[in-house]
Every structure is written in structure tokens, then in C-alpha cells.
Enzyme design. Structure first.
Site, short mmCIF file in Angstrom:
data_model
loop_
_atom_site.label_atom_id
_atom_site.label_comp_id
_atom_site.label_asym_id
_atom_site.label_seq_id
_atom_site.Cartn_x
_atom_site.Cartn_y
_atom_site.Cartn_z
N HIS A 165 0.95 -1.31 -0.10
CA HIS A 165 0.02 -0.01 0.00
C HIS A 165 0.90 1.36 0.02
O HIS A 165 0.45 2.30 -0.54
CB HIS A 165 -1.03 0.06 1.16
CG HIS A 165 -1.93 -1.11 1.33
ND1 HIS A 165 -2.84 -1.65 0.57
CD2 HIS A 165 -1.53 -2.29 2.44
CE1 HIS A 165 -3.43 -2.61 0.94
NE2 HIS A 165 -2.83 -3.14 1.86
N HIS A 198 5.63 6.48 6.28
CA HIS A 198 5.13 6.03 4.82
C HIS A 198 4.73 7.17 4.22
O HIS A 198 4.66 8.42 4.54
CB HIS A 198 4.04 5.03 5.07
CG HIS A 198 2.97 5.65 5.47
ND1 HIS A 198 2.77 5.47 6.81
CD2 HIS A 198 1.72 6.31 5.07
CE1 HIS A 198 1.35 6.24 7.06
NE2 HIS A 198 0.98 6.68 6.07
N HIS A 222 2.33 8.75 0.48
CA HIS A 222 1.41 8.80 -0.55
C HIS A 222 1.90 9.65 -1.61
O HIS A 222 2.31 10.76 -1.31
CB HIS A 222 0.06 9.24 0.22
CG HIS A 222 -0.33 8.70 1.44
ND1 HIS A 222 -1.37 7.39 1.59
CD2 HIS A 222 -0.12 8.76 2.63
CE1 HIS A 222 -1.34 7.04 2.66
NE2 HIS A 222 -0.73 8.01 3.43
N HIS A 281 3.79 10.71 6.28
CA HIS A 281 3.07 10.44 7.49
C HIS A 281 4.24 9.69 8.43
O HIS A 281 4.64 8.84 8.04
CB HIS A 281 1.83 9.71 7.09
CG HIS A 281 0.85 10.48 6.58
ND1 HIS A 281 -0.18 9.80 5.87
CD2 HIS A 281 0.45 11.64 6.54
CE1 HIS A 281 -1.04 10.78 5.38
NE2 HIS A 281 -0.47 12.14 5.74
N THR A 289 -6.17 6.88 7.30
CA THR A 289 -6.43 7.17 6.10
C THR A 289 -6.73 5.82 5.12
O THR A 289 -6.93 5.93 3.87
CB THR A 289 -5.84 8.39 5.25
OG1 THR A 289 -4.45 7.64 4.90
CG2 THR A 289 -5.42 9.47 6.18
N THR A 290 -6.32 4.77 5.81
CA THR A 290 -6.23 3.55 5.22
C THR A 290 -7.39 2.52 6.08
O THR A 290 -7.52 2.83 7.23
CB THR A 290 -4.84 2.82 4.98
OG1 THR A 290 -4.68 2.56 6.50
CG2 THR A 290 -4.19 3.57 4.15
N1 LIG Z 1 -2.14 7.34 6.70
S1 LIG Z 1 -2.11 6.80 7.99
O1 LIG Z 1 -1.30 7.02 8.66
O2 LIG Z 1 -3.52 6.59 8.34
C1 LIG Z 1 -1.47 5.19 7.38
C2 LIG Z 1 -1.52 4.49 6.16
F1 LIG Z 1 -1.87 5.45 5.25
C3 LIG Z 1 -0.78 3.27 5.81
F2 LIG Z 1 -0.81 3.01 4.71
C4 LIG Z 1 -0.21 2.60 6.74
S2 LIG Z 1 0.54 1.18 6.63
O3 LIG Z 1 0.69 0.36 7.42
O4 LIG Z 1 1.75 1.59 5.58
C5 LIG Z 1 -0.61 0.04 5.34
C6 LIG Z 1 -1.81 -0.15 5.82
O5 LIG Z 1 -2.21 -0.17 7.14
C7 LIG Z 1 -0.59 2.87 8.10
N2 LIG Z 1 -0.19 1.95 8.93
C8 LIG Z 1 -0.60 2.21 10.47
C9 LIG Z 1 -2.12 1.54 10.56
C10 LIG Z 1 -2.11 0.31 11.39
C11 LIG Z 1 -0.49 0.14 11.86
C12 LIG Z 1 -0.22 -0.87 12.45
C13 LIG Z 1 0.93 -0.82 12.92
C14 LIG Z 1 1.95 0.09 12.33
C15 LIG Z 1 1.59 1.10 11.56
C16 LIG Z 1 0.09 1.03 11.18
C17 LIG Z 1 -1.07 4.17 8.58
F3 LIG Z 1 -1.14 4.66 9.79
ZN LIG Z 2 -0.32 7.83 5.70
#
Ligand SMILES: NS(=O)(=O)c1c(F)c(F)c(S(=O)(=O)CCO)c(N[C@H]2CCc3ccccc32)c1F
Ligand SMILES: [Zn+2]
Length: 263
Positions: A66, A91, A93, A117, A198-199
Site C-alpha cells: 500500500h 510512509h 502517499h 506520514h 486514511t487506510t
Molecule cells: N495514512 S495513515 O497514517 O493512516 C496509514 C497509512 F496510510 C498506511 F498505509 C499505513 S500502512 O501500515 O503503511 C498500510 C496499511 O495499514 C498505516 N499504518 C498504521 C495503521 C495500522 C498500523 C499498525 C502498525 C504500524 C502502523 C500502522 C497508516 F497509519
Molecule cells: Zn498515511
């Protein structure tokens, strides 16, 4: 499993079918419009600790299908909020080679090229990300808008390794570097609102801080980010490029966006 995508039959309009919070309130991102803003003189400059990592520290750079993510050591944290928020990962976008706009947050309907982010969890109250991710005071994410312009040497610390994570679930170790250099100069000017991941699963658990000032990367750096990554595994017969991995702006409803600056 996370079958969701940013387009097609599993795209964002279908996310609520499997992830109910994605169709609920307090969703992110939003279009940060002037009429939503309220100056808040109590908003202090963001203070971060231990972001300047030594080259002797190894960071895991990964493609999770993603986004491109960098796992962060737990000594990194935000110290200026009501609770300590410990870093988990950062990460990105981004848009695509044919559509240079791919930020999630917008300012007065202006979409930037990309957005970074830095995800933190409330380590005063929760032992790890997984237990914090669905709590209303669980997460704090620092958002940095990215525009195309001057070359950004700080981005090279991970962009130069991106061909090692072209496919989903590939990971490489990269030397530590100063993560502070990825942030804008001023940490005292930002937008602040209550929102969500946002995911999927879109939990409304995020205290959002979106910095007022953007950073820049060169067009070549943007194209590297936008054209090097696939959302599919290496062994899959049909590779699918990962780009346009941004959610559209969500309804602000009655939410106010606090701002730490005046003019
Ligand atoms: N835009 S955002 O900040 O809301 C956001 C993302 F957009 C995103 F892509 C991810 S991820 O982990 O790369 C992929 C799907 O969770 C996370 N990851 C977070 C969500 C769940 C989780 C669990 C452990 C570590 C990181 C995350 C995320 F917080
Ligand atoms: Zn993000």
C-alpha cells in the site's frame, strides 16, 4: 486480510463494506479550508526526540503493498503533546508519472505532489501500535506535504534503496539517518484536528498534525517514488504499479481545524 486498494472494485468507495469505520465520522484526510480554521494560541511547537539516527542503526525499508514504509526505533518520540507518542513507522502517499498530485490532505483544495506520514502511538497508555490503533487517544501522525522543486538530499537516504523493495512484502535494511531532515524547517506552524487512519480499518484514532510548510523533492526523485513500486508480489504474473495511493478528502462535518499560526 487487507484486500483493499485505491481503485477498482476494492477501491475506497467499497472500503466500508469490510471496514465499517471507513464509512463513519471523523475520517481523514480532509480538505483544510480557511472557513474551518481557528487560531489556537495554546498550540505549542512540535518537539521531537531522538530523530537524528546514527548510520550504525539499521532501519527496515519495506513495501507493504500500500505504501513505502520505514520502521522507526521506539526511542523516537514526540514530547510536546499531553502524552508521549512513540514513533512506529513513516510512509508516503503519492500521485503517478501522469498525475503529479498525490497528497492526501489538501489546503484550500490544493493537492500537493505527495505526503509523508510519521505514525506514533500513545506509549503512556498503550504498550504497542496494535493496542493503540483503535483507541481515540491512540495515535498521533505528523503530516508533511511534499511539492516538486529543489532536490532533497534527505530523501536519498531511502530512495537510493527503493529498487530493493519493488515488490510487495520485500524489505531491505538501510543505515539510519536524520529523520528530522525529512520534516519542514518550522515545527511551530501546523494544522491540528481529530481524524482517522486514511487506510482501512480507518479507526478514528488519530490526532493529526499537518505542517503548514511543505518540503520539496526533485521531479526525478518524485518519479523514482512514483514509478519504482508494485503493489503485487514478485512472483505474480501481472505486476501492478503502486501509485495514486491517496484517499480522497472526507467530509469535515462540524470539525474545526486548529492552527498554531496567525497570518
Ligand atoms: N495514512 S495513515 O497514517 O493512516 C496509514 C497509512 F496510510 C498506511 F498505509 C499505513 S500502512 O501500515 O503503511 C498500510 C496499511 O495499514 C498505516 N499504518 C498504521 C495503521 C495500522 C498500523 C499498525 C502498525 C504500524 C502502523 C500502522 C497508516 F497509519
Ligand atoms: Zn498515511
Amino acid at each position: 486480510g487487507d484486500k483493499w486498494t485505491y481503485s477498482g472494485p476494492d477501491g475506497e468507495h467499497h472500503w466500508p463494506n469490510h471496514y465499517p469505520y471507513c464509512g463513519a465520522a471523523f475520517q481523514s484526510p480532509i480538505d483544510i479550508k480557511s472557513e474551518l480554521l481557528r487560531f489556537d494560541p495554546t498550540l505549542r511547537p512540535i518537539e521531537i526526540q531522538n530523530y537524528n539516527l546514527s548510520v550504525n542503526e539499521q532501519l527496515t525499508l519495506g513495501n507493504n503493498g500500500h505504501s513505502v514504509q520505514i520502521s522507526l526505533p521506539s526511542k523516537m518520540h514526540i514530547s510536546s503533546l499531553a502524552h508521549r507518542y512513540t514513533a512506529a513507522q513513516l510512509h508516503f502517499h503519492w500521485g503517478s508519472s501522469s498525475r503529479l498530485a498525490g497528497s492526501e490532505h489538501m489546503v484550500n483544495s490544493k493537492q500537493c505532489a505527495a505526503e509523508m506520514h510519521v505514525v506514533h502511538f500513545n506509549s503512556d497508555k498503550y504498550p504497542n501500535m496494535s493496542s493503540a490503533v483503535d483507541k481515540s487517544d491512540g495515535l498521533a501522525v505528523l503530516g508533511v506535504l511534499i511539492e516538486i522543486g529543489e532536490f532533497n538530499p534527505a530523501f536519498e537516504h531511502f530512495l537510493k534503496f527503493i529498487n530493493g523493495i519493488k515488490y510487495r512484502d520485500q524489505k531491505v535494511q538501510v543505515p539510519g539517518f536524520n529523520i528530522r531532515a525529512l520534516l519542514p524547517a518550522r515545527l511551530d506552524e501546523y494544522y491540528r484536528y481529530d481524524g482517522s487512519l486514511t487506510t482501512p480499518p480507518c479507526y478514528p484514532s488519530v490526532l493529526w498534525t499537518v505542517f503548514r510548510n511543505h518540503v520539496t523533492i526533485s521531479r526525478k526523485q518524485f518519479m523514482t517514488l512514483a514509478t519504482s513500486i508494485y503493489s503485487t508480489h514478485a512472483q505474480e504474473s501481472v505486476p501492478v504499479s503502486l501509485n495514486g495511493n491517496y484517499r480522497k478528502p472526507q467530509l469535515a462535518d462540524s470539525r474545526v481545524v486548529l492552527v498554531s499560526f496567525k497570518e
